[in-house]
Write an enzyme that holds these catalytic residues in place. Structure first.
Site, PDB file in Angstrom:
ATOM      1  N   THR A  27       0.840  -1.204   0.000  1.00  0.00           N
ATOM      2  CA  THR A  27       0.000   0.000   0.000  1.00  0.00           C
ATOM      3  C   THR A  27       0.875   1.253   0.000  1.00  0.00           C
ATOM      4  O   THR A  27       1.940   1.287   0.613  1.00  0.00           O
ATOM      5  CB  THR A  27      -0.927   0.047   1.225  1.00  0.00           C
ATOM      6  OG1 THR A  27      -0.142   0.096   2.421  1.00  0.00           O
ATOM      7  CG2 THR A  27      -1.830  -1.177   1.277  1.00  0.00           C
TER       8      THR A  27
ATOM      9  N   GLY B  99       0.052  -2.516  11.086  1.00  0.00           N
ATOM     10  CA  GLY B  99      -0.483  -2.298  12.421  1.00  0.00           C
ATOM     11  C   GLY B  99      -1.999  -2.362  12.429  1.00  0.00           C
ATOM     12  O   GLY B  99      -2.631  -2.820  11.470  1.00  0.00           O
ATOM     13  N   ASP B 100      -2.595  -1.874  13.519  1.00  0.00           N
ATOM     14  CA  ASP B 100      -4.046  -1.945  13.666  1.00  0.00           C
ATOM     15  C   ASP B 100      -4.778  -1.195  12.556  1.00  0.00           C
ATOM     16  O   ASP B 100      -5.860  -1.595  12.137  1.00  0.00           O
ATOM     17  CB  ASP B 100      -4.462  -1.386  15.033  1.00  0.00           C
ATOM     18  CG  ASP B 100      -4.099  -2.332  16.177  1.00  0.00           C
ATOM     19  OD1 ASP B 100      -3.885  -3.528  15.904  1.00  0.00           O
ATOM     20  OD2 ASP B 100      -4.033  -1.877  17.326  1.00  0.00           O
ATOM     21  N   GLY B 101      -4.188  -0.090  12.061  1.00  0.00           N
ATOM     22  CA  GLY B 101      -4.824   0.672  10.990  1.00  0.00           C
ATOM     23  C   GLY B 101      -4.932  -0.125   9.701  1.00  0.00           C
ATOM     24  O   GLY B 101      -5.956  -0.080   9.010  1.00  0.00           O
TER      25      GLY B 101
ATOM     26  N   ILE C 209      -4.910  -3.476   9.503  1.00  0.00           N
ATOM     27  CA  ILE C 209      -5.879  -4.548   9.762  1.00  0.00           C
ATOM     28  C   ILE C 209      -7.298  -4.007   9.636  1.00  0.00           C
ATOM     29  O   ILE C 209      -8.178  -4.645   9.049  1.00  0.00           O
ATOM     30  CB  ILE C 209      -5.649  -5.154  11.163  1.00  0.00           C
ATOM     31  CG1 ILE C 209      -4.257  -5.780  11.255  1.00  0.00           C
ATOM     32  CG2 ILE C 209      -6.713  -6.205  11.481  1.00  0.00           C
ATOM     33  CD1 ILE C 209      -3.843  -6.143  12.668  1.00  0.00           C
TER      34      ILE C 209
ATOM     35  N   GLU D 224      -8.385  -1.471   7.807  1.00  0.00           N
ATOM     36  CA  GLU D 224      -8.752  -1.195   6.414  1.00  0.00           C
ATOM     37  C   GLU D 224      -9.077  -2.484   5.658  1.00  0.00           C
ATOM     38  O   GLU D 224     -10.040  -2.544   4.889  1.00  0.00           O
ATOM     39  CB  GLU D 224      -7.616  -0.431   5.721  1.00  0.00           C
ATOM     40  CG  GLU D 224      -8.060   0.212   4.421  1.00  0.00           C
ATOM     41  CD  GLU D 224      -6.994   1.094   3.786  1.00  0.00           C
ATOM     42  OE1 GLU D 224      -7.211   1.535   2.639  1.00  0.00           O
ATOM     43  OE2 GLU D 224      -5.944   1.328   4.420  1.00  0.00           O
TER      44      GLU D 224
ATOM     45  N   LEU E  82     -14.500  -9.534  24.206  1.00  0.00           N
ATOM     46  CA  LEU E  82     -14.279 -10.720  23.373  1.00  0.00           C
ATOM     47  C   LEU E  82     -14.722 -10.391  21.955  1.00  0.00           C
ATOM     48  O   LEU E  82     -15.624  -9.571  21.754  1.00  0.00           O
ATOM     49  CB  LEU E  82     -15.075 -11.916  23.904  1.00  0.00           C
ATOM     50  CG  LEU E  82     -14.719 -12.407  25.318  1.00  0.00           C
ATOM     51  CD1 LEU E  82     -15.738 -13.431  25.794  1.00  0.00           C
ATOM     52  CD2 LEU E  82     -13.311 -13.012  25.341  1.00  0.00           C
TER      53      LEU E  82
ATOM     54  N   LEU F 269     -21.046  -8.509  21.584  1.00  0.00           N
ATOM     55  CA  LEU F 269     -21.143  -7.346  22.466  1.00  0.00           C
ATOM     56  C   LEU F 269     -19.896  -6.473  22.341  1.00  0.00           C
ATOM     57  O   LEU F 269     -18.825  -6.945  21.962  1.00  0.00           O
ATOM     58  CB  LEU F 269     -21.291  -7.784  23.927  1.00  0.00           C
ATOM     59  CG  LEU F 269     -22.557  -8.559  24.304  1.00  0.00           C
ATOM     60  CD1 LEU F 269     -22.413  -9.155  25.702  1.00  0.00           C
ATOM     61  CD2 LEU F 269     -23.794  -7.661  24.221  1.00  0.00           C
TER      62      LEU F 269
ATOM     63  N   GLU G  61      -7.437   5.361  13.688  1.00  0.00           N
ATOM     64  CA  GLU G  61      -7.808   6.309  12.641  1.00  0.00           C
ATOM     65  C   GLU G  61      -8.880   7.253  13.175  1.00  0.00           C
ATOM     66  O   GLU G  61      -9.932   6.808  13.637  1.00  0.00           O
ATOM     67  CB  GLU G  61      -8.319   5.566  11.400  1.00  0.00           C
ATOM     68  CG  GLU G  61      -7.311   4.589  10.806  1.00  0.00           C
ATOM     69  CD  GLU G  61      -6.025   5.275  10.381  1.00  0.00           C
ATOM     70  OE1 GLU G  61      -6.099   6.362   9.763  1.00  0.00           O
ATOM     71  OE2 GLU G  61      -4.941   4.739  10.683  1.00  0.00           O
TER      72      GLU G  61
END
Length: 305
Positions: free
Chosen positions: A40, A66-68, A70, A72, A215, A220, A271
């Site tokens: 990317t 990273g989390d961003g 993942i 996307e 979880l 939830l 984000e």
């Protein structure tokens, strides 16, 4: 014996030069694993590569970053029809890797890649915000959001997840609460919030377990907020231990709405999203993800199988 199902790795541009990743990719290819790689460059690339992955007929789509990153990839997967949707795999290459760490996904690239292509696929929840944005790990608001947004890139590169904590301590002079109202099924709260965490996953900001009971397969979201009726030393203690505190409020909800008289910022897996009104709802079993048997984010139904 059937050849391994093909996979496509979408890797964040920052990790493209990682020699360990290159060696791991080559090793799997040497074992007859078809593994396409795409890098990317700008926002929207991951979503385009997800469409390409469908055309290639891959079984697994691996988010390398990273989390961003993942976030996307997971959001693009959730937008696809369930039939034929690839399974999500994760190669953690970010600063904090909060979601991957909470899932016990290996940080060594070869181990993570093997799990991503051969691991057990399980259904997991996602969260949707204002019917347009998603998060897989956590939405954070308040002081914590400003810290993760403002932490310098050089500090993150040098110190990793602990950089958020250090930067936060340095910015305690800017501590300011957000006045808001939060509603959900059998839940109502209004007041001044210093920190708001809405967790599908457990941790954010470099390993801080803001939503320790969350979880990813229970349908939830865990809400945890720290009110402003707190002295600073007690505030710091509240964030980093499990002691009972009347100013830490929690709930487990399938959806919630947040209204504020002023503009607030929430970080969705890092984000930012600004607004005065937020409706956040869980999407049960939204996608499938390849996770290790010891994943601590899975409830007993999945983790014991």
């Amino acid at each position: 014996m059937h050849p391994p199902a093909p996979a496509l790795l979408i890797i964040n541009g920052k990790g493209a030069g990682n020699e360990e990743v290159r060696l791991a990719v080559q090793k799997l290819r040497d074992e007859n694993q078809t593994l396409h790689v795409r890098v990317t460059w700008e926002q929207g690339d991951a979503a385009r590569y997800v469409q390409e992955a469908c055309q290639l007929g891959v079984a697994t789509l691996i988010a390398g970053g990273g989390d961003g990153t993942i976030n996307e990839v997971a959001a693009a997967l959730a937008a696809l029809p369930a039939k034929g949707r690839p399974v999500l795999g994760i190669l953690p290459l970010g600063t904090a890797n909060d979601f991957a760490m909470a899932c016990n996904i290996p940080l060594i690239p070869e181990q993570a890649l093997r799990l991503a292509v051969k691991g057990r696929a399980v259904p997991i929840d996602l969260a949707k915000v204002n019917d347009q944005r998603y998060f897989i790990n956590m939405a954070t608001g308040g002081f914590g959001t400003r810290i993760t947004t403002e932490t310098p890139e050089k500090l993150k590169a040098a110190l990793g997840g602990v950089s958020y904590f250090i930067h936060g301590l340095l910015r305690m002079d800017t501590l300011k609460a957000d006045r808001c109202e939060i509603r959900g099924p059998d839940f109502h709260w209004s007041g001044d919030a210093l920190v708001i965490g809405i967790g599908n996953g457990k941790q954010a900001g470099g390993g801080q377990q803001l939503c320790p009971d969350a979880l990813i397969n229970d349908g939830l979201l865990q809400l945890r907020l720290l009110t402003a009726d707190e002295l600073l030393p007690t505030l710091i203690a509240s964030l980093f231990n499990d002691e009972e505190n009347k100013n830490v409020i929690g709930a487990a909800l399938p959806w919630l709405e947040i209204d504020a008289p002023h503009e607030m910022t929430f970080n969705l897996d890092g984000e930012p999203l600004k607004g005065r009104h937020f409706r956040i709802e869980v999407l049960p079993n939204a996608i499938e993800c390849r996770l290790p048997p010891n994943c601590e984010l899975l409830g007993q139904t999945q983790s014991s199988q």
